[in-house]
Design a protein around this motif. Structure first.
Motif, PDB file in Angstrom:
ATOM      1  N   ALA A   1       3.965  -0.995  -1.193  1.00 25.32           N
ATOM      2  CA  ALA A   1       2.682  -0.415  -1.219  1.00 25.32           C
ATOM      3  C   ALA A   1       2.119   0.093  -2.278  1.00 25.32           C
ATOM      4  O   ALA A   1       0.846  -0.210  -2.791  1.00 25.32           O
ATOM      5  N   SER A   2       2.862   0.517  -3.467  1.00 23.23           N
ATOM      6  CA  SER A   2       2.574   1.013  -4.537  1.00 23.23           C
ATOM      7  C   SER A   2       2.010  -0.286  -5.656  1.00 23.23           C
ATOM      8  O   SER A   2       1.115   0.140  -6.375  1.00 23.23           O
ATOM      9  N   ARG A   3       2.367  -1.301  -5.326  1.00 20.20           N
ATOM     10  CA  ARG A   3       1.684  -2.555  -5.772  1.00 20.20           C
ATOM     11  C   ARG A   3       0.287  -2.527  -5.681  1.00 20.20           C
ATOM     12  O   ARG A   3      -0.772  -2.572  -6.385  1.00 20.20           O
ATOM     13  N   TYR A   4      -0.184  -2.538  -4.279  1.00 23.27           N
ATOM     14  CA  TYR A   4      -1.500  -2.278  -3.946  1.00 23.27           C
ATOM     15  C   TYR A   4      -2.259  -1.305  -4.454  1.00 23.27           C
ATOM     16  O   TYR A   4      -3.325  -1.286  -4.796  1.00 23.27           O
ATOM     17  N   ARG A   5      -1.459  -0.011  -4.277  1.00 27.88           N
ATOM     18  CA  ARG A   5      -2.092   1.137  -5.196  1.00 27.88           C
ATOM     19  C   ARG A   5      -2.561   1.021  -6.540  1.00 27.88           C
ATOM     20  O   ARG A   5      -3.645   1.238  -7.049  1.00 27.88           O
ATOM     21  N   ASN A   6      -1.605   0.405  -7.186  1.00 31.56           N
ATOM     22  CA  ASN A   6      -1.627   0.187  -8.775  1.00 31.56           C
ATOM     23  C   ASN A   6      -2.799  -0.778  -8.920  1.00 31.56           C
ATOM     24  O   ASN A   6      -3.686  -0.590  -9.968  1.00 31.56           O
TER      25      ASN A   6
ATOM     26  N   GLU B   1      -1.505  -8.127   4.720  1.00 29.24           N
ATOM     27  CA  GLU B   1      -0.164  -7.541   4.466  1.00 29.24           C
ATOM     28  C   GLU B   1      -0.345  -5.991   4.166  1.00 29.24           C
ATOM     29  O   GLU B   1       0.518  -5.303   4.278  1.00 29.24           O
ATOM     30  N   MET B   2      -1.527  -5.749   3.281  1.00 30.01           N
ATOM     31  CA  MET B   2      -1.670  -4.493   3.061  1.00 30.01           C
ATOM     32  C   MET B   2      -1.664  -3.404   4.125  1.00 30.01           C
ATOM     33  O   MET B   2      -1.091  -2.403   4.247  1.00 30.01           O
ATOM     34  N   ALA B   3      -2.513  -4.093   5.052  1.00 29.47           N
ATOM     35  CA  ALA B   3      -2.565  -3.194   6.572  1.00 29.47           C
ATOM     36  C   ALA B   3      -0.951  -2.904   7.164  1.00 29.47           C
ATOM     37  O   ALA B   3      -0.598  -1.935   7.435  1.00 29.47           O
ATOM     38  N   ASP B   4      -0.576  -4.329   7.304  1.00 28.24           N
ATOM     39  CA  ASP B   4       0.842  -4.160   7.690  1.00 28.24           C
ATOM     40  C   ASP B   4       1.985  -3.035   6.958  1.00 28.24           C
ATOM     41  O   ASP B   4       2.450  -2.340   7.728  1.00 28.24           O
TER      42      ASP B   4
ATOM     43  N   ILE C   1       5.477  -6.400 -12.086  1.00 25.02           N
ATOM     44  CA  ILE C   1       4.802  -6.845 -11.076  1.00 25.02           C
ATOM     45  C   ILE C   1       4.170  -5.795 -10.219  1.00 25.02           C
ATOM     46  O   ILE C   1       3.163  -6.022  -9.868  1.00 25.02           O
ATOM     47  N   LEU C   2       4.578  -4.542 -10.047  1.00 24.04           N
ATOM     48  CA  LEU C   2       4.085  -3.463  -9.391  1.00 24.04           C
ATOM     49  C   LEU C   2       2.883  -3.019  -9.940  1.00 24.04           C
ATOM     50  O   LEU C   2       2.051  -2.695  -9.501  1.00 24.04           O
ATOM     51  N   THR C   3       2.785  -3.275 -11.361  1.00 22.70           N
ATOM     52  CA  THR C   3       1.758  -2.355 -12.107  1.00 22.70           C
ATOM     53  C   THR C   3       0.810  -3.482 -12.369  1.00 22.70           C
ATOM     54  O   THR C   3      -0.236  -3.088 -13.024  1.00 22.70           O
ATOM     55  N   GLY C   4       0.868  -4.734 -12.086  1.00 21.47           N
ATOM     56  CA  GLY C   4      -0.009  -5.755 -11.940  1.00 21.47           C
ATOM     57  C   GLY C   4      -0.218  -6.398 -13.514  1.00 21.47           C
ATOM     58  O   GLY C   4      -1.031  -7.117 -13.790  1.00 21.47           O
TER      59      GLY C   4
END
Lengths: 247, 247
Positions: free
Chosen positions: A187-192, A100-103, A43-46
């Motif tokens: 957060a790393s999910r968004y980054r990935n 959500e990302m901002a939060d 999930i984190l890596t998409g």
DNA sequence: TAACTCAAAAACGTCGACATTATTGCTTCC
DNA sequence: GGAAGCAATAATGTCGACGTTTTTGAGTTA
């Protein structure tokens, strides 16, 4: 050879295409624990996209287990807000949103600020040493970024995270560090997801280097105000780069 | 009548002795969700003691479900650190310790400080109104404490919590509020365990009343520094009362 | 064409059964 | 008497099966 390790091997071999799964799982874990780490990674890596429906048949095939361990793993991801559930309609990857990302990023900056502030109060010599050691390893690995293959970026990112974790660990608060880790993962999910679309350029990393040195200086000088300010900026920098691009 | 609601009724009737379970569960939830809230309640209130082994046969009897929903609920409590697990040795109620209590309360004070600080920045008129409303309800219910039966104390505590939640909600950060809630639950376990041994005296609550008023004044004056200081003291007060007594 | 019906298919959530592992308790031996 | 071995018992973790609910899609009607 017992069932678990036998099964484990099968997993590694059947890891279809996209995600090479970490084989670093002790066979003392049960299926649920093993599936948890792999599913979380996916999930984190998409590999599973935000909002995607997680059908049991598919998951059973991918991880080669029955529904029981799967539902246990998914139940844990539910608490970590990486999946959502609706009765009789199964599990879904938690959707993403700019809000959500901002939060997450802002909250993470605040939490990291708490960690750093307390670490400066409580940190001892061993703490300082571990920071310098992690910083050294990170600097030495800068060459990893010359060839920006996904693997190298991942390895550099791991060292980067270890550096910041070494700093935060000085707060000596398991509870706070637990929260910190949870937010890092989200957060790393968004980054990935962002990395999948945009290749990173090298300049952002060089800015990073200078920020790291400034941060270390502030930490060793026990300058709490500066250090908190620096770490928060350091975290929000990537956010600002991400937020304006299309997810 | 379908199976779930039928089963649900049975639960309410078979709630053995110690814990009257809240019947406030929608039948749209699955067993796992229903068991989760009850099991959590049973751990937080001390029906299951810290360190106690949670044997499946016992849980199956108590909640009248199979192992699947039980393991799902326990998996979630695992993430919330209310139980621990060891492979092939099942689940155990998370043990308590003076160190953990200190860590939880101090971290909670920091988090609550963040909430209040941001709420003062972001809070609008509706936020102020909701605080005053909750404060009013709380003050009116002070009479609940004259007769300090467990039920009345629970009801007062709920209003008290609503008051503070109304304040924190002004931060408008779901992520931060999620963390806050999780820490509140963990802390309330220690408070409940303490309450089982020590009846509370009325003076501590009157001190509370004054602190609440001071806090409201600081909030409405948007005096962030004072408000953060007050809320942190307000949270650490009970901790200081608890920590010296035997658990 | 669009909406509606309803039967077939797919998917979900739970239980009981089973293999594996841990624990208990008895017997034996030093 | 106490440690060690070992059989009997108990408990855990996982799967397959089953009833229920949701979704799909073809056929019908307006």
């Amino acid at each position: 050879m017992d069932r678990i390790s036998g099964r484990r091997t099968e997993w590694n071999m059947t890891a279809h295409a996209n995600t090479p799964h970490t084989p670093n799982t002790h066979s003392s874990d049960n299926y649920a624990t093993q599936v948890l780490s792999q599913l979380k990674q996916d999930i984190l890596t998409g590999y599973f996209s935000p909002g995607e429906k997680l059908r049991m048949v598919r998951l059973k095939e991918r991880y080669q287990v029955g529904v029981s361990p799967l539902r246990e793993a998914l139940s844990q991801l539910l608490v970590e807000q990486l999946v959502i559930v609706e009765n009789q309609r199964g599990f879904t990857v938690h959707p993403i949103s700019a809000e959500e990302m901002a939060d997450i990023y802002h909250t993470r900056a605040q939490i990291e600020g708490l960690c750093v502030g307390q670490a400066i109060e409580r940190g001892d010599d061993a703490w300082e040493a571990s920071i310098l050691a992690a910083a050294h390893r990170l600097k030495k690995s800068a060459e990893l970024l010359d060839e920006n293959s996904p693997e190298n970026i991942q390895r550099w990112e791991a060292l980067h995270q270890e550096f910041h974790t070494a700093i935060a660990a000085g707060c000596a608060s398991p509870t706070l560090l637990h929260v910190r880790r949870s937010l890092y993962e989200k957060a790393s999910r968004y980054r990935n997801l962002w990395l999948k679309r945009n290749m990173l350029n090298r300049t952002v990393f060089h800015a990073n280097q200078q920020q790291h040195q400034d941060l270390i200086d502030a930490l060793l000088a026990r300058d709490s105000e500066s250090a908190v300010q620096l770490i928060q900026e350091h975290l929000l920098g990537p956010y600002r780069a991400l937020k304006d691009t299309q997810l």
